[in-house]
Each structure stands twice: as structure tokens, then as C-alpha cells.
Design a protein around this motif. Structure first.
Motif, PDB file in Angstrom:
ATOM      1  N   UNK A  24      38.709  49.923  32.950  1.00  0.00           N
ATOM      2  CA  UNK A  24      37.788  50.190  34.053  1.00  0.00           C
ATOM      3  C   UNK A  24      38.246  51.396  34.862  1.00  0.00           C
ATOM      4  N   UNK A  25      37.319  51.977  35.581  1.00  0.00           N
ATOM      5  CA  UNK A  25      37.649  53.080  36.474  1.00  0.00           C
ATOM      6  C   UNK A  25      38.308  52.555  37.742  1.00  0.00           C
ATOM      7  N   UNK A  26      38.255  53.323  38.793  1.00  0.00           N
ATOM      8  CA  UNK A  26      38.906  52.945  40.050  1.00  0.00           C
ATOM      9  C   UNK A  26      38.039  52.039  40.921  1.00  0.00           C
ATOM     10  N   UNK A  27      36.718  52.106  40.765  1.00  0.00           N
ATOM     11  CA  UNK A  27      35.834  51.299  41.610  1.00  0.00           C
ATOM     12  C   UNK A  27      35.963  49.820  41.254  1.00  0.00           C
ATOM     13  N   UNK A  28      35.889  48.932  42.250  1.00  0.00           N
ATOM     14  CA  UNK A  28      36.017  47.492  41.992  1.00  0.00           C
ATOM     15  C   UNK A  28      34.706  46.864  41.512  1.00  0.00           C
ATOM     16  N   UNK A  29      34.087  47.459  40.496  1.00  0.00           N
ATOM     17  CA  UNK A  29      32.809  46.942  39.992  1.00  0.00           C
ATOM     18  C   UNK A  29      32.860  46.711  38.485  1.00  0.00           C
ATOM     19  N   UNK A  30      34.060  46.447  37.959  1.00  0.00           N
ATOM     20  CA  UNK A  30      34.249  46.337  36.515  1.00  0.00           C
ATOM     21  C   UNK A  30      35.410  45.390  36.224  1.00  0.00           C
ATOM     22  N   UNK A  31      35.257  44.610  35.150  1.00  0.00           N
ATOM     23  CA  UNK A  31      36.341  43.765  34.643  1.00  0.00           C
ATOM     24  C   UNK A  31      36.408  43.934  33.131  1.00  0.00           C
ATOM     25  N   UNK A  32      37.619  43.777  32.577  1.00  0.00           N
ATOM     26  CA  UNK A  32      37.801  43.979  31.141  1.00  0.00           C
ATOM     27  C   UNK A  32      39.026  43.218  30.650  1.00  0.00           C
ATOM     28  N   UNK A  33      38.948  42.744  29.422  1.00  0.00           N
ATOM     29  CA  UNK A  33      40.109  42.110  28.799  1.00  0.00           C
ATOM     30  C   UNK A  33      41.167  43.139  28.446  1.00  0.00           C
ATOM     31  N   UNK A  34      40.838  44.422  28.443  1.00  0.00           N
ATOM     32  CA  UNK A  34      41.799  45.472  28.106  1.00  0.00           C
ATOM     33  C   UNK A  34      42.502  46.062  29.321  1.00  0.00           C
ATOM     34  N   UNK A  35      42.069  45.694  30.506  1.00  0.00           N
ATOM     35  CA  UNK A  35      42.639  46.260  31.723  1.00  0.00           C
ATOM     36  C   UNK A  35      43.731  45.346  32.260  1.00  0.00           C
ATOM     37  N   UNK A  36      44.882  45.895  32.605  1.00  0.00           N
ATOM     38  CA  UNK A  36      45.998  45.087  33.093  1.00  0.00           C
ATOM     39  C   UNK A  36      46.079  45.024  34.616  1.00  0.00           C
ATOM     40  N   UNK A  37      45.292  45.845  35.310  1.00  0.00           N
ATOM     41  CA  UNK A  37      45.307  45.810  36.779  1.00  0.00           C
ATOM     42  C   UNK A  37      44.625  44.531  37.263  1.00  0.00           C
ATOM     43  N   UNK A  38      45.256  43.838  38.196  1.00  0.00           N
ATOM     44  CA  UNK A  38      44.799  42.520  38.635  1.00  0.00           C
ATOM     45  C   UNK A  38      43.323  42.470  39.014  1.00  0.00           C
ATOM     46  N   UNK A  39      42.856  43.473  39.739  1.00  0.00           N
ATOM     47  CA  UNK A  39      41.470  43.449  40.215  1.00  0.00           C
ATOM     48  C   UNK A  39      40.448  43.671  39.091  1.00  0.00           C
TER      49      UNK A  39
END
Length: 138
Positions: A24-39
């Protein structure tokens, strides 16, 4: 001197793009199984033996999500557009099957925050898969 102008819908950039393998990008409008950032992070969607054999049914489960319509399908990928009831905002919900699991990504096309809608959608999908008996038990 000629001036060329053009315009496109903000949705047009997403309509056929396969973004499921991107974090996901920086905006808090996305979730992904590939992203490790908590949000942005989603826990893995690991399929069991039954789930590995039920791709067509997994597609049908995804299409039961609120406002869902199929935008694109391949033998191991789904791009589903989810349209909100009131304001008609479109979110992209993508699922890709590989190596015994599903990569899942849900992102709003417009706006900065999604107020948790994309995470809620992904977890609702997880609940549907669990109910159908398609996910490994932890």
C-alpha cells in the motif's frame, strides 16, 4: 500553437490495473497481505486442501461482499469493484491465488482515509472463507 488537454476519471487508472502484488501507499486507505506496516497489514489467508480446490466458490464468496461486482478474472486472480451505497465510492478488492494461499489487497480509489472499510471488507472475506471451511486452522 496548439494546446492539448485531456482528462480522465480517477477511476480509469485502476480499472484494469493489477496491483495485488504491490504494498500500500502512504495513505491509510489500503490493506494488504503483502504489507508489513501495522496500519496496512493483513494476516495471511492460507488455504487448506479443500480451499485449494474451490477457486470458483471463492470467487462467488468474494462477490457476496457489499457492493461487489466482477471487474476482471483470470485463472488465479480476481479484481472486484466494491461500490458504497450512499456516496457511490469505488474500492478495488483484489485476490490472487498462489502457493497455497491468497494474496488479498483492498484499496479506496479516492480520498485519504477509508475509516477502516477496507480492513473490514478483507476480514469479512476471511470470515466467509472460514465459514466455508477453506482456510487452515491456526
Amino acid at each position: 500553437m496548439a494546446i492539448l488537454t485531456g482528462c480522465g476519471s480517477p477511476d480509469s487508472a485502476h480499472s484494469n490495473a493489477v496491483r495485488v502484488n504491490q504494498v500500500c501507499g502512504e495513505k491509510p486507505n489500503c490493506v494488504s497481505t503483502l504489507d508489513s506496516r501495522e496500519e496496512h497489514a493483513l494476516a495471511p489467508f492460507e488455504l487448506n486442501e479443500r480451499g485449494l480446490e474451490q477457486w470458483a466458490d471463492i470467487e462467488q464468496l468474494a462477490l457476496t461482499l457489499p457492493g461487489a461486482s466482477l471487474a476482471k478474472r483470470t485463472e488465479d486472480y480476481l479484481h472486484i469493484e466494491c461500490t458504497s451505497t450512499v456516496f457511490r465510492f469505488v474500492d478495488d478488492f483484489e485476490v490472487q491465488r498462489h502457493s497455497g494461499q491468497l494474496t488479498v489487497r483492498s484499496e479506496s480509489r479516492t480520498g485519504y482515509s477509508d475509516f477502516g472499510v477496507n480492513r473490514e471488507r478483507a476480514e469479512q472475506f476471511r470470515a466467509l472463507l472460514n465459514e466455508a471451511g477453506y482456510l487452515k486452522k491456526n
